[in-house]
Design a protein around this motif. Structure first.
Motif, PDB file in Angstrom:
ATOM      1  N   TYR A 113      11.400  -5.931  23.459  1.00 41.91           N
ATOM      2  CA  TYR A 113      13.077  -5.342  23.530  1.00 41.91           C
ATOM      3  C   TYR A 113      13.209  -4.530  24.254  1.00 41.91           C
ATOM      4  O   TYR A 113      14.318  -3.801  24.372  1.00 41.91           O
ATOM      5  N   SER A 164      15.786  -7.060  26.380  1.00 36.23           N
ATOM      6  CA  SER A 164      16.424  -7.945  25.557  1.00 36.23           C
ATOM      7  C   SER A 164      16.479  -7.442  24.343  1.00 36.23           C
ATOM      8  O   SER A 164      15.946  -6.491  23.787  1.00 36.23           O
ATOM      9  N   GLU A 165      17.326  -8.010  23.614  1.00 34.52           N
ATOM     10  CA  GLU A 165      17.786  -7.570  22.134  1.00 34.52           C
ATOM     11  C   GLU A 165      16.984  -8.408  21.289  1.00 34.52           C
ATOM     12  O   GLU A 165      16.738  -9.689  21.415  1.00 34.52           O
ATOM     13  N   PRO A 166      16.701  -8.170  19.925  1.00 35.11           N
ATOM     14  CA  PRO A 166      16.020  -8.954  19.009  1.00 35.11           C
ATOM     15  C   PRO A 166      16.762 -10.008  18.742  1.00 35.11           C
ATOM     16  O   PRO A 166      18.225 -10.193  18.761  1.00 35.11           O
ATOM     17  N   LYS A 167      16.267 -11.234  18.207  1.00 33.05           N
ATOM     18  CA  LYS A 167      16.821 -12.461  18.012  1.00 33.05           C
ATOM     19  C   LYS A 167      16.511 -12.918  16.605  1.00 33.05           C
ATOM     20  O   LYS A 167      15.562 -12.514  16.042  1.00 33.05           O
ATOM     21  N   ARG A 168      17.374 -13.742  16.010  1.00 31.00           N
ATOM     22  CA  ARG A 168      17.233 -14.410  14.701  1.00 31.00           C
ATOM     23  C   ARG A 168      15.894 -15.105  14.687  1.00 31.00           C
ATOM     24  O   ARG A 168      15.740 -15.629  15.517  1.00 31.00           O
ATOM     25  N   ASP A 217      12.869 -13.518  14.708  1.00 31.19           N
ATOM     26  CA  ASP A 217      11.936 -12.789  15.380  1.00 31.19           C
ATOM     27  C   ASP A 217      11.336 -11.777  14.031  1.00 31.19           C
ATOM     28  O   ASP A 217      12.003 -11.463  13.116  1.00 31.19           O
ATOM     29  N   LEU A 275      22.376 -10.831  12.529  1.00 30.37           N
ATOM     30  CA  LEU A 275      22.296 -10.061  13.790  1.00 30.37           C
ATOM     31  C   LEU A 275      23.727  -8.982  13.858  1.00 30.37           C
ATOM     32  O   LEU A 275      24.788  -9.550  12.902  1.00 30.37           O
ATOM     33  N   GLU A 311      27.466  -9.829  12.185  1.00 26.23           N
ATOM     34  CA  GLU A 311      27.347 -10.876  11.290  1.00 26.23           C
ATOM     35  C   GLU A 311      27.534 -10.674   9.714  1.00 26.23           C
ATOM     36  O   GLU A 311      26.915  -9.482   9.437  1.00 26.23           O
ATOM     37  N   TYR A 370      20.574  -4.942  11.838  1.00 26.60           N
ATOM     38  CA  TYR A 370      20.051  -6.182  11.724  1.00 26.60           C
ATOM     39  C   TYR A 370      19.804  -6.365  10.441  1.00 26.60           C
ATOM     40  O   TYR A 370      19.322  -5.294   9.624  1.00 26.60           O
ATOM     41  N   ARG A 376      18.967  -0.607  14.721  1.00 32.24           N
ATOM     42  CA  ARG A 376      18.139  -1.116  15.970  1.00 32.24           C
ATOM     43  C   ARG A 376      17.082  -0.328  16.303  1.00 32.24           C
ATOM     44  O   ARG A 376      15.983  -0.466  16.782  1.00 32.24           O
ATOM     45  N   LYS A 393       8.135  -6.569  18.654  1.00 36.54           N
ATOM     46  CA  LYS A 393       8.198  -7.869  18.045  1.00 36.54           C
ATOM     47  C   LYS A 393       6.408  -8.265  17.772  1.00 36.54           C
ATOM     48  O   LYS A 393       5.556  -7.711  18.503  1.00 36.54           O
TER      49      LYS A 393
END
Length: 179
Positions: free
Chosen positions: A78, A81-85, A87, A107, A110, A149, A170, A176
């Motif tokens: 990361y 890039s940012e963490p994704k759903r 992960d 995320l 949301e 998150y 975050r 990851k």
């Protein structure tokens, strides 16, 4: 002038020492050895900064990660890039020595809610093919802030009160899971 093979040996050094360990050019061998040592230390240092070995303790991520299994956290995942759903991340619980393995389902921005064991993101059902067991967990809707998150384990067959889940900052996401 002595032209025998032994003319270049230091006094008292056996011939096997020069050929087997040092070579014909001891200074060049010493320089190469020093360069390899420095490069090795740099690579080991970088790997420690980038990859963190962890041992799973607990059953909250089963069947994806089993209690007692050995895994790695990729800290560089990361950086750009940012963490994704979806992960699976290492989350700093009380510092770098105690981490939680959790899956990101919500995320920033949301709204997440669990109804009858199913996850809803902004009112839409989230498909979770990695789940094996579900108990009818229910939570109130929670809206994530800009740096939050929603983290939860894969073992939803255990009672809700025995499971750590919810909002996660975050800055506490270490990296990851590599596998």
């Amino acid at each position: 002038m002595d032209t025998s093979e032994n003319a270049l040996e230091p006094p008292g050094a056996p011939s096997w020492w020069r050929v087997a360990l040092v070579g014909r050019r001891p200074r060049a061998t010493a320089i190469r050895s020093a360069i390899l040592l420095v490069l090795g230390l740099i690579l080991v240092g970088l790997s420690i900064l980038v990859v963190k070995p962890v041992r799973v303790s607990g059953i909250s991520m089963e069947p994806t990660y089993h209690n007692g299994s050995f895994n790695f956290i990729n800290r560089a995942a990361y950086w750009w890039s940012e963490p994704k759903r979806g992960d699976v991340v290492g989350y700093s619980f009380t510092g770098q020595h105690a981490m939680l393995f959790k899956r990101i389902i919500g995320l920033p921005g949301e709204t997440v809610q669990l109804r009858e064991g199913r996850v809803f993101i902004d009112g839409e059902l989230l498909e979770e093919p990695y789940l094996v067991h579900r108990i009818r967990w229910n939570t109130k809707p929670v809206t994530m802030k800009a740096d939050e998150y929603y983290l939860i384990g894969d073992n939803r067959g255990m009672p809700q009160e025995n499971h750590d889940f919810g909002r996660g900052s975050r800055r506490k996401i270490v990296g990851k899971a590599s596998w």
